[in-house]
Design an enzyme around this catalytic site. Structure first.
Site, short mmCIF file in Angstrom:
data_model
loop_
_atom_site.label_atom_id
_atom_site.label_comp_id
_atom_site.label_asym_id
_atom_site.label_seq_id
_atom_site.Cartn_x
_atom_site.Cartn_y
_atom_site.Cartn_z
N HIS B 216 0.90 -1.23 0.06
CA HIS B 216 0.14 0.14 -0.06
C HIS B 216 0.96 1.23 -0.14
CE1 HIS B 216 -1.70 -3.07 2.54
NE2 HIS B 216 -2.87 -3.02 1.66
N ALA B 552 13.34 1.50 -48.47
CA ALA B 552 14.47 0.94 -48.10
C ALA B 552 14.66 -0.45 -48.44
CB ALA B 552 14.55 1.05 -46.55
#
Lengths: 571, 571
Positions: B216, B552
């Site tokens: 917590h 590319a």
């Protein structure tokens, strides 16, 4: 954020190595993925080989096992495995009865599984392909849709059929039937982060959800503002019902799937909103699954899947399975004892004892007091919050109002003929239950102690009895909370009050006068406490946080004592 | 982020309602929580009632069921349930053989479960309390430690004992023994967000982990910089081994627990680092569990738990269980057939066919070509990445280098006497496996097709055969990728090359000359393609992304063709 790795480029291999170590008693690693270890005495079965990129656990290797997949091909994160990997896993999984390759519909997977299938067929292994296309958001044409959480029921159907001895033709047919009957719609709240990346792979605009966004960030339908769970449930249900398969009946297997960051409690809450909508449509919900079945690393989001069942799909959906991440068995829940259930239903009932006139009279005063406290605390809520925010988390006003509201409601439900002990028992329990935190417990227990001291059967209740009950109230708080005067808690107001009240009553003052004087002392002490420097450190255990409201607690205590004094004076 | 809810204040009730709907065939909601439905014919057993705040699923209600908890009390998020809730659940769970209340050691839980125990005892229900204190980071004194993931084995031990018919004294004793034998150390990477909150409940400094930070947000030991998985494993293991219980033997039940945002693959990877360290200490690892067992909403982090087993704790740890979130059964994995396992190990082997002299000679040229491609692509990697970044994600250079590196390595592992088909089969598979993405698949399949066209047993391989193989190379890419000339893919360089090569060879040019001329054409076409406007949209499916490197891809194809031409000219 994906945080745990050594070399991000080796994430997929490294996680698989850990997984294989963990489940080495039931699966075996082979080149390209994993296969289930054969179980002794089991007849050879059709091999169901599933797969895709990593990052979707329990998809894909998590569901390799009895009644589910025979093998899983494990690619790099979000990347199709290569054809060589698929081939290798299929070869290892093959038991001589043929192979079904099954995967979600993505270009890379189609290519690689397709190439592998050709190679397997060249070697004489009868190989079929079942592509999952459940994502209604990804395309209008069914066969062009992507595969997402629908992988789960489609793979399960084939795994169950294969385990039951079905032929290759049958497993393929059932897989395709299962896919055609399965529809999913997903939403994304936030993107996921690849190992080693510092930015998410994609994002969803702040305050929005991506409707239909894919599990790798593929484009969805549109971004819409975040909405309440009830509205989200409606959106998901409506999207799927608008796309019912032609063969749809009235029985469905529903799946609410979490993608990673969206956690179990949220998924359960959503299920609680979805289920009534489906039932209102006349659908029968068959063994729903809610959890993480096809994830995307730490992506935020979820999906709803419906598989429309016919008799044979329902049998496959209900069938047992035992895999690392998914285990299903009928036995323990099949033999429920309805009589025993009924017995548990009534066990917690509690009876109200008969009360004396004096105690009933005290209870009437207490009802007035509770009402006055309610009004006073509502008026003070904001101020108490402000004081609390200096040293604590600012929720003291809110907590007190929640407690006193619940107490007021509880008092309203207690029959008029109740005595003081019964009434304060219910009031205290309600306060503790709703106020939350430690201060709620303390207030609840103290109110109960006050009531117990008065009792339900007292023949007379005078000022001395009230003073004694106030002492019991204070002792309950001291014993439970473990604090002392000077620790800057509500005790700094309460203990001086009790001392003064007892002294005044012993000296012969009437109750209203004594209480008023004592409340004035309490108010002064509370102010003094409030001026001290707060002693709260950062990040105390949440459960202890409400102890971390030292000055606010003393001030609200003083306020309540003063309020009670007002009620007593007015009578 | 916690995203799914209607009213944040009702999150805990709403998620529980959804959960109860989901598992209504095996659990029942009662005031304050849930109880397991009794199974017909089962003898009454000691009730093991666990609980705490919500937000930790599967803790706590997820492990209510056969062989685990009898009931679970469900508080608000990260908040202890009230005493009234505990009392109510315990009353419903009680089967007349007494109740054990068990929970993690937090102030609020201690108070509320303690109050409830008193009330139950007042009513004649023998009630015991077992507090879990496994978090070694939270205090030096064992009994002051917080309870975290150790809840899981401690609750399981009691659930298994109760299911086996143990008495209340025994269940309490075993619970306490289990707790004393259990140690956990946790780390937090990031805080969690409460429903309705816009900020996390707490944070961990950027680039750090909180060692021992509570579930917590309670304070831990210290913040340390993020570290590699190997170092994290060492830190966790060392922390626990430094705190061995006095009674520690050599058998341990290990648990790696995820808190929410830290996902399965990360936990498996970590387990892969932890397990060898534990084994190196001479420890035997008994049925380890890795997954989400005690979470904190969407908190990032994980923990390692070790329970040091003696004979009775080991039996309880190994015992079957069937609950909504955790199911364990021995049967399917107990009957493994070691012969069948051995059979799967050798199934994927593949033999190298004998090769003709011509094919072996071609293979030697191919080895040179692969080496030259490797050098050329390494030199061009950066430039290809730059070109690709205009239209794609900039990884084309990287992908090509990964592919050719793997191809080079694979060629090195193929025996010298291999023919061209076998060599290119291995080369292509390696390329596809390592380059990733669709372009890797295409290159791999194309290289294999080139090799298949040449064959391992050709008596002669001339210029026309090479031209034919180049055609097969191009067709493989067309068939798999589905693109055509003009789609701005590598085909824009490759198809003109093949046309030119075939024309030149038909016209009688020698191979080196024809190839060189064709490569020049390819280079010109690639440049033209690269100047076109990219057509790639945002967020295409990842598996398709490498198709999204149009210019590319054409440029790298032209470069490779030119490189091959250089090798051929030099021979």
């Amino acid at each position: 954020m994906t945080t745990i790795f050594d070399n991000p480029e080796e994430f997929a291999e490294d996680q698989l190595a850990g997984w294989l170590d963990l489940y080495s008693d039931r699966v075996r690693g082979v080149t390209g993925g994993v296969v289930a270890l054969p179980v002794a005495g089991a007849a050879p079965q059709v091999a169901v080989v599933i797969g895709g990129g990593s990052g979707h656990y329990p998809a894909f290797c998590g569901t390799v096992g009895t009644g589910f997949a025979t093998g899983a091909v494990v690619g790099n994160i979000f990347t199709s495995p290569s054809a060589a990997q698929v081939y290798s896993v299929a070869k290892a999984a093959d038991q001589g009865r043929g192979v079904v390759l099954s995967f979600g519909n993505y270009a890379g997977d189609n290519m690689n599984f397709g190439l592998a299938a050709e190679r397997l067929r060249q070697e004489g292994i009868d190989t079929r392909i079942v592509v999952v296309t459940d994502d209604v958001a990804s395309a209008d044409e069914e066969e062009q849709r992507r595969g997402i959480a629908g992988d789960f029921p489609v793979f399960k159907a084939m795994g169950a059929a294969a385990a039951a001895g079905a032929s290759l033709d049958e497993v393929e047919r059932l897989g395709n039937a299962s896919n055609r009957a399965t529809r999913t719609i997903g939403v994304a709240f936030s993107g996921c982060t690849m190992p080693g990346a510092t930015e998410p792979l994609f994002t969803v605009p702040e305050g929005h959800l991506g409707l239909g966004l894919g599990i790798h960030g593929e484009p969805g339908i549109r971004d819409v503002p975040l909405m309440r769970a009830t509205d989200l449930a409606r959106l998901l249900v409506d999207s799927l019902l608008a796309d019912r398969p032609a063969t749809a009946g009235t029985r469905v297997a529903p799946i609410v799937n979490g993608l990673g960051d969206t956690k179990y409690e949220e998924l359960f809450l959503l299920w609680g909103r979805i289920a009534p909508l489906l039932r209102a449509e006349g659908l029968e919900l068959v063994e729903p699954e809610v959890g993480e079945l096809v994830t995307s690393l730490d992506m935020g989001g979820c999906s709803l899947t419906l598989q429309w069942l016919d008799e044979e799909l329902e049998e496959l959906w209900r069938a047992d399975a035992y895999t690392p991440a998914y285990r299903k068995a009928q036995a323990p829940v099949a033999a429920l004892d309805r009589d025993a259930i009924a017995a548990t239903e009534s066990r917690a009932a509690e009876e109200m004892p008969e009360a004396s006139d004096a105690s009933r009279h005290a209870a009437l005063v207490i009802r007035d007091v509770v009402g006055a406290m309610d009004a006073a605390l509502r008026g003070a809520e904001e101020n108490l919050g402000r004081i609390d925010a200096i040293a604590g988390d600012g929720d003291h006003g809110r907590g007190m109002v929640k407690g006193v509201s619940a107490a007021t409601d509880a008092a309203g439900r207690v029959p008029e003929e109740a005595g003081a002990a019964f009434l304060l028992g219910r009031v205290g329990q309600a306060w503790a239950a709703e106020a939350g935190g430690t201060s709620g417990v303390l207030w609840g227990a103290a109110l109960e102690a006050f009531g117990r001291e008065l009792g339900d059967d007292a023949t007379e209740i005078g000022a001395a009895d009230i003073a004694a009950a106030s002492g019991a109230f204070a002792r309950a708080i001291q014993q439970l909370g473990g604090a002392s005067r000077g620790d800057k808690t509500l005790l700094d107001a309460l203990l001086p009050f009790v001392d003064e009240l007892e002294a005044r009553v012993s000296a012969g003052d009437d109750l209203a006068t004594a209480w008023g004087q004592a409340a004035t002392v309490a108010g002064r002490e509370a102010e003094a406490t409030a001026s001290l420097r707060p002693n709260v450190g950062r990040a105390r255990p949440l459960a202890e946080k409400s102890i971390g409201h030292p000055d606010a607690g003393a001030i609200s205590m003083a306020l309540i004592l003063e309020t009670v004094g007002g009620v007593l004076a007015a009578r």
